[in-house]
Design a protein around this motif. Sequence first.
Motif, PDB file in Angstrom:
ATOM      1  N   TYR A  39      33.067  42.324  29.891  1.00 51.49           N
ATOM      2  CA  TYR A  39      34.061  41.336  30.314  1.00 51.49           C
ATOM      3  C   TYR A  39      35.281  41.948  31.007  1.00 51.49           C
ATOM      4  N   ALA A  40      35.825  43.007  30.469  1.00 51.05           N
ATOM      5  CA  ALA A  40      37.066  43.578  31.005  1.00 51.05           C
ATOM      6  C   ALA A  40      36.897  44.164  32.401  1.00 51.05           C
ATOM      7  N   ASN A  41      35.703  44.543  32.757  1.00 51.07           N
ATOM      8  CA  ASN A  41      35.466  45.210  34.036  1.00 51.07           C
ATOM      9  C   ASN A  41      34.722  44.344  35.037  1.00 51.07           C
ATOM     10  N   THR A  42      34.900  43.036  34.948  1.00 50.67           N
ATOM     11  CA  THR A  42      34.170  42.142  35.838  1.00 50.67           C
ATOM     12  C   THR A  42      35.127  41.317  36.683  1.00 50.67           C
ATOM     13  N   THR A  43      34.569  40.747  37.736  1.00 51.10           N
ATOM     14  CA  THR A  43      35.324  39.827  38.583  1.00 51.10           C
ATOM     15  C   THR A  43      35.437  38.484  37.867  1.00 51.10           C
ATOM     16  N   ILE A  44      36.250  37.614  38.406  1.00 49.38           N
ATOM     17  CA  ILE A  44      36.397  36.277  37.816  1.00 49.38           C
ATOM     18  C   ILE A  44      35.062  35.537  37.840  1.00 49.38           C
ATOM     19  N   ALA A  45      34.329  35.661  38.922  1.00 52.05           N
ATOM     20  CA  ALA A  45      33.022  34.999  39.018  1.00 52.05           C
ATOM     21  C   ALA A  45      32.062  35.526  37.947  1.00 52.05           C
ATOM     22  N   GLU A  46      32.066  36.837  37.753  1.00 52.05           N
ATOM     23  CA  GLU A  46      31.210  37.417  36.718  1.00 52.05           C
ATOM     24  C   GLU A  46      31.668  36.989  35.331  1.00 52.05           C
ATOM     25  N   GLN A  47      32.978  36.879  35.130  1.00 48.88           N
ATOM     26  CA  GLN A  47      33.496  36.422  33.840  1.00 48.88           C
ATOM     27  C   GLN A  47      33.026  35.006  33.540  1.00 48.88           C
ATOM     28  N   GLN A  48      32.971  34.166  34.566  1.00 44.79           N
ATOM     29  CA  GLN A  48      32.467  32.802  34.371  1.00 44.79           C
ATOM     30  C   GLN A  48      30.994  32.824  33.984  1.00 44.79           C
ATOM     31  N   GLN A  49      30.234  33.702  34.615  1.00 50.83           N
ATOM     32  CA  GLN A  49      28.816  33.822  34.265  1.00 50.83           C
ATOM     33  C   GLN A  49      28.647  34.352  32.847  1.00 50.83           C
ATOM     34  N   LEU A  50      29.485  35.303  32.474  1.00 50.03           N
ATOM     35  CA  LEU A  50      29.419  35.830  31.111  1.00 50.03           C
ATOM     36  C   LEU A  50      29.749  34.746  30.089  1.00 50.03           C
ATOM     37  N   ALA A  51      30.699  33.872  30.419  1.00 49.14           N
ATOM     38  CA  ALA A  51      31.042  32.765  29.525  1.00 49.14           C
ATOM     39  C   ALA A  51      29.839  31.836  29.345  1.00 49.14           C
ATOM     40  N   GLU A  52      29.095  31.599  30.420  1.00 52.61           N
ATOM     41  CA  GLU A  52      27.888  30.772  30.321  1.00 52.61           C
ATOM     42  C   GLU A  52      26.825  31.462  29.456  1.00 52.61           C
ATOM     43  N   LEU A  53      26.687  32.757  29.627  1.00 54.59           N
ATOM     44  CA  LEU A  53      25.734  33.502  28.800  1.00 54.59           C
ATOM     45  C   LEU A  53      26.133  33.439  27.330  1.00 54.59           C
ATOM     46  N   GLN A  54      27.443  33.510  27.071  1.00 50.39           N
ATOM     47  CA  GLN A  54      27.942  33.409  25.695  1.00 50.39           C
ATOM     48  C   GLN A  54      27.576  32.055  25.094  1.00 50.39           C
TER      49      GLN A  54
END
Length: 63
Positions: A39-54
């Motif tokens: 999470y800390a090393n991702t772009t905003i778009a990747e953070q949104q995808q990570l939130a969906e994965l969560q």
Amino acid sequence: MGNRLFQEARQAVEVAKYANGNDVAGLVDKAKNAISSAYANTTIAEQQQLAELQKELDELQTH
């Protein structure tokens, strides 16, 4: 090439989603750790995808 930690998190979630039996809880925990690490090393778009994965992992735990 992409963000390695982000890719590892996505892979860990996929493994957890398709796991069977007693391994699911451990794989979900591993995937959550991977998401947290990425999470800390991702772009905003990747953070949104990570939130969906969560969210997907949270659904796995409630079923």
